[in-house]
Design a protein around this motif. Structure first.
Motif, PDB file in Angstrom:
ATOM      1  N   LEU A 187       1.041  -1.292   0.147  1.00  0.00           N
ATOM      2  CA  LEU A 187      -0.309  -0.203   0.408  1.00  0.00           C
ATOM      3  C   LEU A 187       0.633   1.526  -0.450  1.00  0.00           C
ATOM      4  N   THR A 188       0.377   2.078  -1.100  1.00  0.00           N
ATOM      5  CA  THR A 188       1.600   3.189  -0.909  1.00  0.00           C
ATOM      6  C   THR A 188       0.745   4.377  -1.575  1.00  0.00           C
ATOM      7  N   ILE A 189       0.863   5.301  -0.910  1.00  0.00           N
ATOM      8  CA  ILE A 189      -0.149   7.124  -1.322  1.00  0.00           C
ATOM      9  C   ILE A 189       1.581   7.781  -1.795  1.00  0.00           C
ATOM     10  N   ILE A 190       0.546   8.413  -2.057  1.00  0.00           N
ATOM     11  CA  ILE A 190       1.964   8.732  -4.268  1.00  0.00           C
ATOM     12  C   ILE A 190       1.381  10.875  -3.414  1.00  0.00           C
ATOM     13  N   PHE A 191       1.701  11.580  -2.874  1.00  0.00           N
ATOM     14  CA  PHE A 191       1.462  12.369  -3.533  1.00  0.00           C
ATOM     15  C   PHE A 191       1.911  13.802  -4.286  1.00  0.00           C
ATOM     16  N   CYS A 192       1.684  14.531  -4.348  1.00  0.00           N
ATOM     17  CA  CYS A 192       1.215  15.593  -5.732  1.00  0.00           C
ATOM     18  C   CYS A 192       1.082  17.081  -5.219  1.00  0.00           C
ATOM     19  N   ASN A 193       1.100  18.468  -5.488  1.00  0.00           N
ATOM     20  CA  ASN A 193       1.277  19.499  -5.118  1.00  0.00           C
ATOM     21  C   ASN A 193       0.101  19.833  -5.466  1.00  0.00           C
ATOM     22  N   ASP A 233     -15.460   8.782  -2.754  1.00  0.00           N
ATOM     23  CA  ASP A 233     -15.458   6.825  -1.729  1.00  0.00           C
ATOM     24  C   ASP A 233     -15.124   5.712  -2.568  1.00  0.00           C
ATOM     25  N   ALA A 234     -15.316   5.987  -3.988  1.00  0.00           N
ATOM     26  CA  ALA A 234     -15.279   4.553  -4.997  1.00  0.00           C
ATOM     27  C   ALA A 234     -13.921   5.035  -4.616  1.00  0.00           C
ATOM     28  N   ALA A 235     -13.259   5.714  -4.980  1.00  0.00           N
ATOM     29  CA  ALA A 235     -11.817   5.565  -4.801  1.00  0.00           C
ATOM     30  C   ALA A 235     -10.913   5.281  -3.521  1.00  0.00           C
ATOM     31  N   LEU A 236     -11.142   5.827  -2.451  1.00  0.00           N
ATOM     32  CA  LEU A 236     -11.086   4.790  -0.929  1.00  0.00           C
ATOM     33  C   LEU A 236     -11.166   3.831  -0.607  1.00  0.00           C
ATOM     34  N   SER A 237     -12.632   3.192  -1.319  1.00  0.00           N
ATOM     35  CA  SER A 237     -12.785   1.995  -1.207  1.00  0.00           C
ATOM     36  C   SER A 237     -12.158   1.090  -1.739  1.00  0.00           C
ATOM     37  N   LYS A 238     -11.732   1.181  -3.067  1.00  0.00           N
ATOM     38  CA  LYS A 238     -10.804   0.616  -4.053  1.00  0.00           C
ATOM     39  C   LYS A 238      -9.376   0.500  -3.348  1.00  0.00           C
ATOM     40  N   PHE A 239      -8.546   1.454  -2.398  1.00  0.00           N
ATOM     41  CA  PHE A 239      -7.495   1.338  -2.109  1.00  0.00           C
ATOM     42  C   PHE A 239      -7.297   1.069  -0.329  1.00  0.00           C
ATOM     43  N   ARG A 240      -8.545   0.807   0.025  1.00  0.00           N
ATOM     44  CA  ARG A 240      -8.807   0.154   0.480  1.00  0.00           C
ATOM     45  C   ARG A 240      -9.031  -1.691   1.116  1.00  0.00           C
ATOM     46  N   ASN A 241      -9.693  -1.964  -0.157  1.00  0.00           N
ATOM     47  CA  ASN A 241     -10.091  -2.790  -0.397  1.00  0.00           C
ATOM     48  C   ASN A 241      -9.057  -4.045  -1.204  1.00  0.00           C
ATOM     49  N   GLY A 242      -8.202  -3.481  -1.811  1.00  0.00           N
ATOM     50  CA  GLY A 242      -7.026  -4.473  -2.482  1.00  0.00           C
ATOM     51  C   GLY A 242      -7.488  -4.176  -4.075  1.00  0.00           C
ATOM     52  N   THR A 243      -8.848  -3.742  -4.527  1.00  0.00           N
ATOM     53  CA  THR A 243      -8.703  -2.987  -5.652  1.00  0.00           C
ATOM     54  C   THR A 243      -7.202  -2.366  -6.507  1.00  0.00           C
ATOM     55  N   SER A 244      -6.613  -1.501  -5.185  1.00  0.00           N
ATOM     56  CA  SER A 244      -4.884  -0.665  -6.251  1.00  0.00           C
ATOM     57  C   SER A 244      -4.604  -0.084  -4.622  1.00  0.00           C
ATOM     58  N   SER A 245      -2.690  -1.015  -4.953  1.00  0.00           N
ATOM     59  CA  SER A 245      -2.400  -0.178  -4.091  1.00  0.00           C
ATOM     60  C   SER A 245      -1.866   0.949  -4.011  1.00  0.00           C
ATOM     61  N   ILE A 246      -2.083   1.680  -5.088  1.00  0.00           N
ATOM     62  CA  ILE A 246      -1.615   2.479  -5.087  1.00  0.00           C
ATOM     63  C   ILE A 246      -2.592   3.974  -5.103  1.00  0.00           C
ATOM     64  N   LEU A 247      -2.452   4.720  -4.099  1.00  0.00           N
ATOM     65  CA  LEU A 247      -3.105   6.236  -4.363  1.00  0.00           C
ATOM     66  C   LEU A 247      -2.451   7.381  -5.226  1.00  0.00           C
ATOM     67  N   ARG A 249       2.141   1.677   4.050  1.00  0.00           N
ATOM     68  CA  ARG A 249       3.768   1.152   4.084  1.00  0.00           C
ATOM     69  C   ARG A 249       4.632   2.104   3.121  1.00  0.00           C
ATOM     70  N   TYR A 250       4.369   2.459   2.330  1.00  0.00           N
ATOM     71  CA  TYR A 250       4.715   3.811   1.352  1.00  0.00           C
ATOM     72  C   TYR A 250       4.607   4.883   1.704  1.00  0.00           C
ATOM     73  N   ILE A 251       5.154   6.270   2.044  1.00  0.00           N
ATOM     74  CA  ILE A 251       4.598   7.619   1.249  1.00  0.00           C
ATOM     75  C   ILE A 251       5.658   8.283   1.053  1.00  0.00           C
ATOM     76  N   ILE A 252       4.818   8.230  -0.367  1.00  0.00           N
ATOM     77  CA  ILE A 252       5.851   9.207  -1.619  1.00  0.00           C
ATOM     78  C   ILE A 252       5.903  10.015  -1.674  1.00  0.00           C
ATOM     79  N   HIS A 253       6.887  11.565  -1.927  1.00  0.00           N
ATOM     80  CA  HIS A 253       6.032  12.794  -1.955  1.00  0.00           C
ATOM     81  C   HIS A 253       7.164  13.205  -3.265  1.00  0.00           C
ATOM     82  N   TYR A 254       5.879  13.339  -4.184  1.00  0.00           N
ATOM     83  CA  TYR A 254       6.481  13.276  -5.357  1.00  0.00           C
ATOM     84  C   TYR A 254       6.491  14.921  -5.925  1.00  0.00           C
ATOM     85  N   HIS A 255       5.857  15.104  -5.378  1.00  0.00           N
ATOM     86  CA  HIS A 255       6.413  16.830  -4.718  1.00  0.00           C
ATOM     87  C   HIS A 255       6.541  16.929  -3.731  1.00  0.00           C
TER      88      HIS A 255
END
Length: 440
Positions: free
Chosen positions: A232-238, A270-284, A300-306
């Motif tokens: 599970l990874t979150i990628i942050f953009c500005n 809600d759809a995006a967060l549900s998909k991220f929580r339930n394993g449909t996508s491991s990247i937000l 597990r990972y936070i990526i500061h893209y910006h």
């Protein structure tokens, strides 16, 4: 103290928590005693329980009268607090008010006053102006993430709300960052300050850096994701535009992801967060909207893209991982012209990417959208029963279920999705034909 206190012991049991942490214990007495409190503690340390639990006796004394109002900066945080409160299973009514939610539904919920009111400043002020909230009964106000609330320009609404609370006796303010000056409009009276900020990142959080040879860092991001795999990874953009561009370009490279930002409709969020929580996508891929209020386990990972706009935002972004006792890694992606901000440790390890990039394994789940929810008297048990009987799915084929007011999301094993859709296309849920589709 915790487990022999009747309701508190049961509440902790319902939450599957053995005992309160030091910060939560420290908050109990002053908040229960009605004192003004300023609580400073890191994101993910359990501040929600720290202010909810001590207020329970007060809520139990007046279960049919709104005596506690919690003001938050975002709808996501409002819904998270509502969920935590419901998880206590105290048989007390809570009503959540926020923009993007139908006001008529909230008005109906407010006809019979809840014990606890949670909401965003704009929507709460609107209800007060319309006379939907009896402000005279509210004696305690909690401002969660008060620094962010003020930062987002809600000062006028906050001032209006506080001035409208004629019976206000207690103020509780929480934040994950230190504030030098608390505005006078808060009206604090000799507050107890509980400062659990260490000024250092949590031990469980590791910070690393990654250098991109190109100004456009997308290829470096792609190779990084390939190295990290499907954790599970979150990628942050500005910016919102950058979020959608990054998400789209990653999809072109066959990286499954979802995106999330403030300009999206509530159902899309809600759809995006549900998909991220339930394993449909491991990247937000997201803006800083997701830096607060999202309580998703095992990121597990936070990526500061910006690069973040400041240290506070860096702290809040990182707070999405290494929550409570879990560990996590924050990765700062630097372009050739970017300088390392002073708040990032100078000795942070530098990542070396492998020469070859291998696309991570695809998620094993997909998400179904069901056009029925709580207001249609549909719950999780109904959905499990429907999918088990009509789609012949076994228990292990059905994943997380997220039931909203007017629609629901349910994860099903991807290999079963097409057959499931075929079997249920003409079926009814609770004797009603509803639209069911693969969530977009």
């Amino acid at each position: 103290m915790q487990n022999n206190n009747g309701w508190l012991g049961k509440a902790l049991e319902n939450l599957k928590i053995k005992s309160l942490n030091d910060m939560q214990q420290a908050a109990m007495l002053p908040i229960q005693n009605g004192q003004d409190v300023v609580l400073l503690s890191a994101t993910g340390s359990g501040k929600t329980l720290a202010f909810l639990l001590p207020l329970v006796p007060q809520l139990q004394q007046s279960p049919n009268t709104a005596s506690v109002l919690i003001i938050v900066p975002s709808r996501e945080l409002a819904m998270q607090i509502e969920q935590v409160f419901k998880s206590l299973q105290l048989n007390l009514k809570v009503t959540c008010c926020y923009g993007g939610h139908k006001r008529e539904i909230e008005e109906n919920n407010l006809v019979q006053p809840p014990a606890l009111l949670v909401g965003t400043p704009g929507r709460l002020a609107d209800h007060i102006r319309r006379g939907n909230i009896n402000t005279a009964t509210i004696t305690t106000v909690v401002m969660d993430e008060f620094d962010k609330t003020l930062e987002l320009g809600f000062t006028e609404e906050i001032s209006f709300i506080i001035n409208a609370l004629s019976g206000l006796k207690q103020r509780v303010l929480t934040s994950a960052t230190q504030m030098n000056d608390i505005p006078a409009l808060m009206g604090l009276n000799e507050p107890v300050e509980l400062n659990f900020l260490t000024g250092q990142e949590q031990d469980a959080l590791e910070i690393k850096t990654l250098l991109s040879p190109d100004k456009d860092k997308l290829q470096t991001l792609f190779r990084l994701i390939c190295m990290l795999g499907n954790r599970l990874t979150i990628i942050f953009c500005n910016h919102r535009e950058a979020v959608e561009r990054t998400s789209s370009l990653l999809k072109e490279k066959d990286i499954v992801n979802v995106f999330y930002h403030g300009a999206m409709e509530q159902q899309e969020r809600d759809a995006a967060l549900s998909k991220f929580r339930n394993g449909t996508s491991s990247i937000l891929v997201t803006t800083d909207l997701a830096a607060r209020g999202l309580d998703i386990a095992h990121i597990r990972y936070i990526i500061h893209y910006h690069l973040p706009q400041g240290e506070d935002i860096f702290t809040h972004r990182n707070g999405r991982t290494a929550r409570m006792d879990a560990s996590g890694t924050a990765i700062v992606l630097l372009g050739p012209d970017e300088k390392m901000p002073p708040y990032i440790p100078a000795d942070a390890p530098v990542i070396t990417l492998p020469e070859t990039a291998e696309i991570p394994e695809k998620p094993k789940w997909t998400t179904l959208f069901i056009a029925a929810g709580k207001k249609d008297k549909v719950n999780k048990v109904d959905i499990v029963g429907f999918l088990s009987n009509k789609a012949q799915l076994k228990k292990e084929d059905i994943g997380l279920i997220d039931v909203k007011d007017f629609f629901s999301f349910v994860a099903v094993k991807k290999i079963k999705a097409a057959h499931t859709m075929h079997l249920i296309k003409d079926e009814k849920i609770k004797n009603k034909k509803v639209k069911i589709a693969i969530a977009k």
